[in-house]
Design an enzyme around this catalytic site. Structure first.
Site, short mmCIF file in Angstrom:
data_model
loop_
_atom_site.label_atom_id
_atom_site.label_comp_id
_atom_site.label_asym_id
_atom_site.label_seq_id
_atom_site.Cartn_x
_atom_site.Cartn_y
_atom_site.Cartn_z
N ASP A 186 0.83 -1.21 0.00
CA ASP A 186 0.00 0.00 0.00
C ASP A 186 0.86 1.26 0.00
O ASP A 186 1.98 1.26 0.53
CB ASP A 186 -0.91 -0.02 1.24
CG ASP A 186 -2.04 0.99 1.14
OD1 ASP A 186 -2.33 1.46 0.01
OD2 ASP A 186 -2.63 1.33 2.18
N HIS B 165 1.94 3.33 -9.06
CA HIS B 165 1.70 1.90 -9.27
C HIS B 165 2.85 1.28 -10.07
O HIS B 165 3.27 0.17 -9.81
CB HIS B 165 0.37 1.68 -10.00
CG HIS B 165 -0.82 2.12 -9.20
ND1 HIS B 165 -0.97 1.79 -7.87
CD2 HIS B 165 -1.92 2.86 -9.52
CE1 HIS B 165 -2.11 2.31 -7.41
NE2 HIS B 165 -2.70 2.96 -8.40
N LEU C 114 10.39 -20.46 -5.28
CA LEU C 114 9.46 -19.61 -4.53
C LEU C 114 8.04 -19.66 -5.11
O LEU C 114 7.85 -19.49 -6.31
CB LEU C 114 9.99 -18.16 -4.59
CG LEU C 114 9.13 -17.07 -3.97
CD1 LEU C 114 9.07 -17.21 -2.45
CD2 LEU C 114 9.68 -15.68 -4.33
C1 IPE Z 1 -5.54 -2.71 -0.12
O1 IPE Z 1 -5.15 -1.39 -0.29
C2 IPE Z 1 -5.44 -3.45 -1.39
C3 IPE Z 1 -4.15 -3.48 -2.05
C4 IPE Z 1 -2.99 -3.07 -1.62
C5 IPE Z 1 -4.17 -4.07 -3.33
P1 IPE Z 1 -6.18 -0.19 -0.27
O2 IPE Z 1 -5.34 1.02 -0.27
O3 IPE Z 1 -7.18 -0.32 -1.34
O4 IPE Z 1 -6.89 -0.38 1.15
P2 IPE Z 1 -7.92 0.55 1.94
O5 IPE Z 1 -9.21 0.52 1.19
O6 IPE Z 1 -7.33 1.91 2.03
O7 IPE Z 1 -8.05 -0.09 3.29
C1 IPE Z 2 -1.84 0.21 -3.27
O1 IPE Z 2 -1.56 1.56 -3.31
C2 IPE Z 2 -2.06 -0.37 -4.66
C3 IPE Z 2 -3.45 -0.75 -4.94
C4 IPE Z 2 -4.46 -0.69 -4.15
C5 IPE Z 2 -3.68 -1.25 -6.28
P1 IPE Z 2 -2.70 2.65 -3.25
O2 IPE Z 2 -3.13 2.98 -4.64
O3 IPE Z 2 -3.79 2.22 -2.34
O4 IPE Z 2 -1.92 3.87 -2.61
P2 IPE Z 2 -2.50 4.94 -1.59
O5 IPE Z 2 -3.00 4.20 -0.40
O6 IPE Z 2 -3.59 5.69 -2.30
O7 IPE Z 2 -1.32 5.80 -1.28
MG MG Z 3 -4.11 2.50 -0.33
#
Ligand code: IPE
Ligand code: IPE
Ligand code: MG
Length: 258
Positions: free
Chosen positions: A25, A42, A136
């Site tokens: 995240d 991303h 892995l």
């Molecule tokens: C969780 O991240 C899913 C992934 C990392 C793929 P999110 O950023 O979407 O989670 P919430 O909704 O903030 O908890």
């Molecule tokens: C996690 O990073 C990746 C996915 C959920 C695909 P985020 O896109 O949630 O990044 P933040 O939380 O907005 O910084």
């Molecule tokens: Mg996020």
């Protein structure tokens, strides 16, 4: 080779996690901090994954499970969802051969039926290509939700009951476990979430029942070998009691090493 790349973890093999699960995240915020579009975050996230995959292999970790797209992520703007699908598609196309060469066995877990047909096809091909590998095990959770996993397991079990193959009395924790997405692998020993949030976000809710949790504010694109080493070191220093007392654990450890 930089000092970072040369990082050696001085941890005995039995103290290492067998299975690591990661919520990657913070990509969006990483990009926003640089006044870049979220998508750049991303893309940087995919780059960060490279060294984590490599280091997991070097350490002899058995399974690595990565949350790539949650069942709730469809709620994001259409454009971001589309770009994430493209990124997934391209990363699979580009990286799978290399992963195959290093012995990685790839599985994508989640409700794949919601993905574009081409992506489903590429996922199937990637899994087929690598299924005989013994290195892995990498599980990519895509359109995955812990609640979905338990629901799909329950549906399969309900079918067994309605076909008369089992009785409702035969439904045990083990049986439910056997129908979950990663029943052939040990449950995650170590759960890592980057990006500062301290929540599970409907990731592996059943399988994380006894995992050690590690949260870091580091955003995923900045999560490098040193950060991974910190998480693993933190794990290695914990005493896993599974309900027993600390003294009992020490005693059985001493007996094992006698
Ligand atoms: C969780 O991240 C899913 C992934 C990392 C793929 P999110 O950023 O979407 O989670 P919430 O909704 O903030 O908890
Ligand atoms: C996690 O990073 C990746 C996915 C959920 C695909 P985020 O896109 O949630 O990044 P933040 O939380 O907005 O910084
Ligand atoms: Mg996020």
């Amino acid at each position: 080779m930089s000092v970072k790349e040369n990082y050696k973890l001085d941890i005995p093999a039995e103290k290492l996690p067998k299975h690591v699960a990661i919520i990657m995240d913070g990509n969006g915020r990483w990009a926003e901090h640089r006044s870049l579009p979220r998508f750049s975050g991303h893309r940087a996230g995919v780059e960060a994954l490279r060294s984590i995959l490599q280091m997991s292999g070097e350490l002899g970790i058995q399974s690595l499970t990565l949350f790539a797209f949650s069942s709730e992520n469809w709620r994001r703007p259409k454009k971001e969802v589309g770009l994430l699908m493209d990124l997934f598609m391209n990363a699979l196309g580009r990286e799978v051969k290399k992963l195959h060469e290093t012995g990685v066995r790839l599985r994508v877990i989640g409700d794949l039926s919601a993905f574009p047909a081409k992506l489903q096809q590429r996922i199937k091909e990637s899994m087929r290509l690598t299924e005989g590998n013994i290195g892995l095990q990498v599980n990519i959770a895509a359109n995955y939700g812990g609640k979905w996993d338990i629901t799909q397991a329950t549906q399969k079990i309900a079918e067994l009951v309605s076909n008369g193959e089992i009785d409702s009395d035969d439904i045990t924790e083990d049986l439910l476990n056997d129908h979950l997405s990663m029943s052939d692998q040990p449950e995650p020993d170590l759960f890592i979430r980057t990006g500062g949030e301290q929540r599970i976000s409907n990731f592996l809710i059943w399988q994380l029942a006894y995992s050690e949790l590690y949260f870091t504010r580091v955003l995923w694109p900045d999560f490098d070998r040193d950060e991974y080493a910190k998480a693993i070191t933190s794990f290695a220093m914990r005493q896993r009691r599974f309900g027993r007392t600390g003294a009992q654990v020490l005693e059985s450890d001493q007996r094992e090493h006698a």
